[in-house]
Scaffold this active site. Structure first.
Site, mmCIF file in Angstrom:
data_model
loop_
_atom_site.group_PDB
_atom_site.id
_atom_site.type_symbol
_atom_site.label_atom_id
_atom_site.label_comp_id
_atom_site.label_asym_id
_atom_site.label_seq_id
_atom_site.Cartn_x
_atom_site.Cartn_y
_atom_site.Cartn_z
ATOM 1 N N ARG A 29 -85.931 -96.495 -48.708
ATOM 2 C CA ARG A 29 -85.757 -95.827 -50.494
ATOM 3 C C ARG A 29 -85.469 -96.670 -51.153
ATOM 4 N NH1 ARG A 29 -85.604 -90.580 -51.995
ATOM 5 N NH2 ARG A 29 -85.230 -90.364 -49.817
ATOM 6 N N GLY A 60 -88.976 -98.247 -40.457
ATOM 7 C CA GLY A 60 -88.611 -97.748 -39.097
ATOM 8 C C GLY A 60 -89.803 -96.836 -38.587
ATOM 9 N N GLY A 89 -85.192 -87.118 -42.491
ATOM 10 C CA GLY A 89 -84.981 -85.780 -43.625
ATOM 11 C C GLY A 89 -86.069 -85.197 -43.552
ATOM 12 N N GLY A 112 -86.113 -69.621 -54.507
ATOM 13 C CA GLY A 112 -85.054 -70.152 -53.575
ATOM 14 C C GLY A 112 -84.240 -71.088 -54.025
ATOM 15 N N GLY A 117 -85.432 -73.220 -56.622
ATOM 16 C CA GLY A 117 -85.755 -73.003 -58.361
ATOM 17 C C GLY A 117 -85.035 -72.292 -58.943
ATOM 18 N N GLU A 154 -81.700 -73.008 -59.170
ATOM 19 C CA GLU A 154 -81.255 -73.825 -59.521
ATOM 20 C C GLU A 154 -81.244 -74.980 -60.448
ATOM 21 O OE1 GLU A 154 -77.872 -74.800 -55.440
ATOM 22 O OE2 GLU A 154 -79.185 -76.890 -56.383
ATOM 23 N N HIS A 191 -51.094 -67.069 -57.539
ATOM 24 C CA HIS A 191 -51.229 -66.211 -58.486
ATOM 25 C C HIS A 191 -50.943 -66.352 -59.322
ATOM 26 C CE1 HIS A 191 -51.942 -62.496 -61.062
ATOM 27 N NE2 HIS A 191 -50.463 -62.643 -61.651
#
Ligand code: FAD
Ligand code: NAD
Length: 466
Positions: free
Chosen positions: A36, A115, A145, A183, A186, A188, A445
């Site tokens: 990329r 590659g 990936g 999921g 969607g 996020e 605390h």
């Protein structure tokens, strides 16, 4: 004569680059091939990092707009989307360049290009000008990936019909967005644009969001997102998407066959991702794939060819950056004759919405299905002093422990910093801890982590603050 390496990794994502660095640390002459043009894979370029940048900035925008409720008066708040996007792009550039530096530092040779296999020990690398370089390798690790899947007969144009990649770079805030699939992506990306002013509708064909997550958490999650203004259309199936002058019309059908059309300016299709195996010439060398076209591997990440391995999104398991990284390290150590290992029972999953949702180990549904007797400890952030002090007290911690041995089997959190809090449970589970071990550990605390301690106390019905 082509260059010869002891190990070559195809793919420079979190699986691939981490694997290459570990191989180099272990003394192998290593190369990493990435097509990329920049390292870091989906995660750094078009996934985890840009999405978290926008989640954070859109949350800041939303928070600042509502500060007057908390007694902080400021002037008019305006969105500058171009600057926000530049900020996101800067984070991506800094991190991808950082990975390039790490490869150099570890003396990994970085090839920019695509590659593909010439034979089981020879790889062709074609750069963007189609110039070919051939290299030889003793061991080859495939870490190519995944990519987004669309709906049948619907193509991404990344402007109106978008995958997450398009949803990360809208040039203006859409008026109305249909999100197909409730999921990780969607919810996020839906949260990002909803906070920036878009009317968001999630169309999901199941009766619940985030399949696989503990049902109680998933139900609470949807309740909170609804309160934030996101609309949900459950048990709806998308029948077709037609583009028009204004954007698109999404045609849906519910479980009773009732049809409903949604007009919108953009559609985000987030119905999952598929492994990236095309173009590698895998057929030529005879690498076996499974029914979902993922590369088949043994427990030690070996394919059916003894010198070729595969890791990350391109093999089975959750499509998560940290899972890919851990597999990258494990396979490198296996190749070096060590005992690399990934514990799939302790891979956390985090949805970076507000509040965050985090999960590790078994869900209640899985324990029931496996007939494992369990105890539940729960603690609400409403009773956590830090959460109350800063008025961020939605959600709860749920710990599941073995009924007999008290060993922690799973934990599911929705609430502030859930994605950070889950790490404590991961460590506990790796050490085979019981809920009592967590309950007897001193937690500072006032911190959100006290909610984890109280949930652990609650497994034995002895929470103090509820
Ligand atoms: P990838 O990151 O996909 O890297 C593979 C690389 O191989 C790519 O750069 C590709 O260009 C390259 N490649 C492919 N074929 C070739 C070839 N023939 N030659 C050379 N190079 C090739 N996960 C999380 O854990 N946390 C998150 O917050 C999170 N957020 C996400 C948000 C979004 C929007 C998306 C889309 C994903 C998110 N993920 C997240 C998932 C995460 O990005 C992936 O699980 C992770 O990147 C997988 O790593 P990988 O190395 O297996 O593959
Ligand atoms: P997902 O698997 O998380 O969710 C897909 C959703 O689409 C599911 O709820 C499913 O029931 C629904 N669906 C499938 N087909 C449908 C259809 N035809 N109509 C309506 N709904 C449909 O997939 P995703 O959101 O595309 O994300 C892909 C992967 O990327 C995730 O599985 C995750 O591993 C990774 N990711 C992780 C993070 C994170 O860790 N925070 C963030 C983003 C992405």
């Amino acid at each position: 004569m082509s260059d010869k390496f002891q190990a070559v990794v195809i793919g420079g994502g979190p699986g691939g680059y981490v694997c290459a660095i570990r191989l180099a640390q272990l003394g192998f002459k290593t190369a990493c091939i990435e097509s990329r043009g920049s390292l870091g894979g989906t995660c750094l370029n078009i996934g985890c990092i840009p999405s978290k940048s926008l989640l954070n900035l859109s949350e800041e925008f939303h928070r600042v707009k509502h500060l007057s409720n908390k007694g902080i008066e400021i002037g008019e708040i305006k969105l500058n989307l171009t600057k926000m996007m530049k900020n996101k792009d800067k984070a991506v550039t800094v991190l991808t360049k950082g990975v390039e530096f790490l490869l150099k530092k570890n003396k990994v040779t970085y090839f920019k290009g695509t590659g593909s296999f010439k034979s089981k020990n020879e790889i062709s690398i074609k750069d963007d000008k189609n110039k070919e370089t051939l290299i030889q390798a003793d061991k080859i690790i495939i870490a190519t990936g995944s990519e987004p899947v669309s709906l049948p007969n619907i193509e991404f144009d990344e402007k109106v019909i978008v995958s997450s990649t398009g949803a990360l770079k809208f040039e203006k805030v859409p008026k109305k967005m249909i999100v197909v699939g409730g999921g990780y992506i969607g919810l996020e990306m839906g949260s990002v644009w909803s906070r920036l002013g878009t009317e968001v509708h999630v169309v999901e064909f199941l009766d619940h969001i985030t399949p696989g997550m503990d049902k109680e958490i998933s139900n609470e999650f949807m309740k909170i997102l609804k309160k934030q203004g996101i609309n949900f259309h459950m048990k709806h199936k998308v029948e077709g998407i037609i583009k028009n002058k204004l954007g698109a019309i999404v045609s849906t059908k519910d479980e009773n066959g009732k049809k409903k059309d949604f007009e919108c300016d953009v559609v985000l299709i987030s119905v999952g991702r598929k492994p990236n195996t095309s173009g590698l010439n895998l057929e030529k060398i005879g690498i076996e794939l499974d029914e979902k076209k993922r590369i088949k591997t043994s427990k030690s990440f070996q394919t059916n060819l003894d010198n070729i391995f595969a890791i990350g999104d391109v093999i089975t398991g959750p499509m998560l950056a940290h899972k890919a990284e851990d597999e990258g390290i494990a396979v490198a150590e296996n190749i070096a004759g060590q005992s690399g290992h990934v514990n799939y029972d302790t891979i956390p999953g985090v949805v970076y919405t507000t509040p965050e949702v985090a999960s590790i180990g078994k869900t209640e549904e899985q324990l029931k299905e496996k007939n494992i007797k369990y105890k539940i400890g729960k603690f609400s952030f409403m009773a956590n002093s830090r959460a109350k002090a800063i008025d961020d007290a939605e959600g709860f911690v749920k710990i599941l422990a073995d009924a007999k041995t008290d060993k922690v089997l799973g934990a599911h959190l929705i609430g502030p910093h859930a994605g950070e809090l889950i790490a404590e449970i991961g460590v506990a589970m790796e050490f085979g801890a019981s809920s009592e071990d967590i309950a007897r550990t001193c937690h500072a605390h006032p911190t959100f982590s006290e909610a984890v301690k109280e949930a652990a106390l609650s497994v034995d019905k002895r929470a103090i603050h509820s």
